[in-house]
Structures are given as C-alpha cells and as structure tokens.
Design an enzyme around this catalytic site. Sequence first.
Site, mmCIF file in Angstrom:
data_model
loop_
_atom_site.group_PDB
_atom_site.id
_atom_site.type_symbol
_atom_site.label_atom_id
_atom_site.label_comp_id
_atom_site.label_asym_id
_atom_site.label_seq_id
_atom_site.Cartn_x
_atom_site.Cartn_y
_atom_site.Cartn_z
ATOM 1 N N LYS A 1 0.864 -1.186 0.000
ATOM 2 C CA LYS A 1 0.000 0.000 0.000
ATOM 3 C C LYS A 1 0.895 1.229 0.000
ATOM 4 O O LYS A 1 1.703 1.425 0.903
ATOM 5 C CB LYS A 1 -0.906 -0.003 1.230
ATOM 6 N N ARG B 1 -11.017 9.419 1.869
ATOM 7 C CA ARG B 1 -10.913 10.106 3.163
ATOM 8 C C ARG B 1 -12.104 11.022 3.401
ATOM 9 O O ARG B 1 -12.507 11.239 4.541
ATOM 10 C CB ARG B 1 -9.583 10.849 3.243
ATOM 11 N N LYS C 1 -2.280 -1.615 -3.585
ATOM 12 C CA LYS C 1 -3.100 -0.401 -3.535
ATOM 13 C C LYS C 1 -2.196 0.832 -3.593
ATOM 14 O O LYS C 1 -1.244 0.910 -2.806
ATOM 15 C CB LYS C 1 -3.903 -0.405 -2.228
ATOM 16 N N SER D 1 -10.255 5.183 -4.659
ATOM 17 C CA SER D 1 -11.245 6.238 -4.875
ATOM 18 C C SER D 1 -10.785 7.286 -5.881
ATOM 19 O O SER D 1 -11.569 7.742 -6.724
ATOM 20 C CB SER D 1 -11.577 6.905 -3.542
ATOM 21 N N TYR E 1 -15.095 0.358 -6.838
ATOM 22 C CA TYR E 1 -16.308 1.165 -6.701
ATOM 23 C C TYR E 1 -17.205 1.036 -7.929
ATOM 24 O O TYR E 1 -18.364 1.449 -7.895
ATOM 25 C CB TYR E 1 -15.940 2.632 -6.476
#
Length: 340
Positions: A210, A220, A263, A290, A329
Amino acid sequence: MHTADFLDIEPTEISSILSGGYNHPLLREWQSERQLKKNMLIFPLFISDIPDEATPIDSLPNIKRFGINKLVDYVKPLVEKGLRSVILFGVPLKEGTKDPVGTAADDPEGPVIQAIKLLRKEFPELYIICDVCLCEYTSHGHCGVLYDDGTINRERSVSRIAAVAVNYAKAGAHCVAPSDMIDGRIKDIKKGLISAGLAHKTFVLSYAAKFSGNLYGPFRDAACSSPSNGDRKCYQLPQAGRGLARRALARDKNEGADGIIVKPSTFYLDIMRDASEICEDLPICAYHVSGEYAMLHAAAEKGIVDLKSIAFESHEGFLRAGARLIISYFTPEFLDWLSN
C-alpha cells in the site's frame, strides 16, 4: 501524378503472423489470460454510526455512506444481480466517539460489528471482508497508536490492530484485511486468530503493498479519516519504492497472509506483477482506489473517454498484471455490464 510506392520485400516469416489468432470476437476472449467475472469483484461499503444515514459522497460519484438501517435495502438488489463480496469500512460520526487508541473500532454496538451481523443474517452467501485499521476511529487520524512525539508505537499498534481483527472475526467476518501498513501486524493477527480458535475459518487479506500517494482523497472524504497532523509517509510505502514493496510482500507472505492487496492499482501494475511472482500461491487483489475511480468519471464527464470502456480496460489491466480479485467502486455497474 504521385503514385504509392510498395517495397519489394521478402515474404513474411510464419512466426510474424499473429492477427489470425485474434480476428474473431471469440478468439479475442480465448486470448485473454483472465476475463473479468462477477465473483472477482469486491464492493466497498461505508457504514456510519448514524442509523438512518444515506449520504452521497460528492467526490465519489454514485457512492453513498449508509447507516445500519439503510444497508439491507441498498445491498439486496446488488446481491440479486450477483454481488458475491463486500469490504466494510466503519465511519464514526457521532461527537466524542474517537480517541487516541481507536476504541470504537471494535465496539459491539459500532457500525462494523453491527453490519457484519446484519449482513450475515440477511445475505448468508455474501462474503464479508472487514478492513482493519484505526485511522477512522483515532482522534489523531493515524493508523495506529502514537508515542508522545507523534510517531507510531509499533508494539501497541499491532496489539490493538490484532485485537480489532480478532473481534471482527468473532462477530462473523469471513475475512480481515489489515490496511494500516504497520510492521509485523500480520503475524500478530494470525497468532490472535489461532488463540481464538478462528484461524481455520478466517482469511487474512493483507494490504501488503500500500503506497502513500495522491489518490486517496475521495475515500478520506467518505471515511472522515484524514490525519489531523502530519501524513502517513512513515508507514505507507514511498511511490518509487519497488524494492521495499517486494520486501513487504515477502514479509507478509511469510507472516501468514492468505492473500495480498496492491493499492493503488493503475500506477502500480509492476508491483502487481511482482506480487503474483513473489506470492505466486496466494490470491492477488487489486484495489482500484477512490481517486482512480473519480478520475475515470471526470474524464468520462469531459467526453475524453467512454466510462464503460475505460472501466473494463483498467480492470482487465489488473487481471493481466496478475490480480485475481478487484476491490472496485465500479462493482454495481459491472454487475449490470457483465449481465448484458
């Protein structure tokens, strides 16, 4: 009048002719090493401690933050379309909930443990993954417990994170996914699960690679998890740190991880390929984060790309690089697209 020239060249070598292998739509499917399927997709759910909340996230198109009372009605049609797995992120919004050690993370009355039990009851076949981190629950917004000087206290952090993971498993989570990137937490989680008699039925999906970067802003916003001071560069990987990522992958594999997350994903396909080689016997999961999701939506809104086409192109790139699973998503859209 000018006429076109054609060079007098030698006949093409047999090995140079590739197009016969992909001139038909079915052949193009056969040439794909992995094809995107519904069972590869994991959908992130943001669960708040406001029971009736259903709040759109402005920076995350089509994504909402839900309270426990709104969750079933949202998830049910997705399950009916073929949703197989979700990953839960708790979002404590009530005043006074956060503290320096993230006590609310595994509160039995908190959003995640309530959601685990509800989803297990309502959707017995749905695979429940819980993100394990403290950043949403700490008053300082960092992913672990801090020393007085603001640096990470590794020992207390991994002890706390392991306790949260075990409590999620006790509540019924099929999988725990530690995202904190603090050294040694996989080993402590695994030991905790063994001691609790849960290791045989709890999958440990490690965010082993990550990276610190610029693509987490919308998340966030959704999770209300930005640090109140400083940043996370001392425990998330540096963007150019391929060697560090390789070491982290090997470490988490050796500490007992059952699967690996890379990620972000789009800019880190080399790391995904490394993961598929270093951890060749483990499932590799791409997290399409995101910011990546928001960028594709922004480009589509400008008419630069077609949203469906670019979503498939990006996700098929993850599979080509070695991923078998994708946290995305776009999952609700893919459930429709893959049906049609």
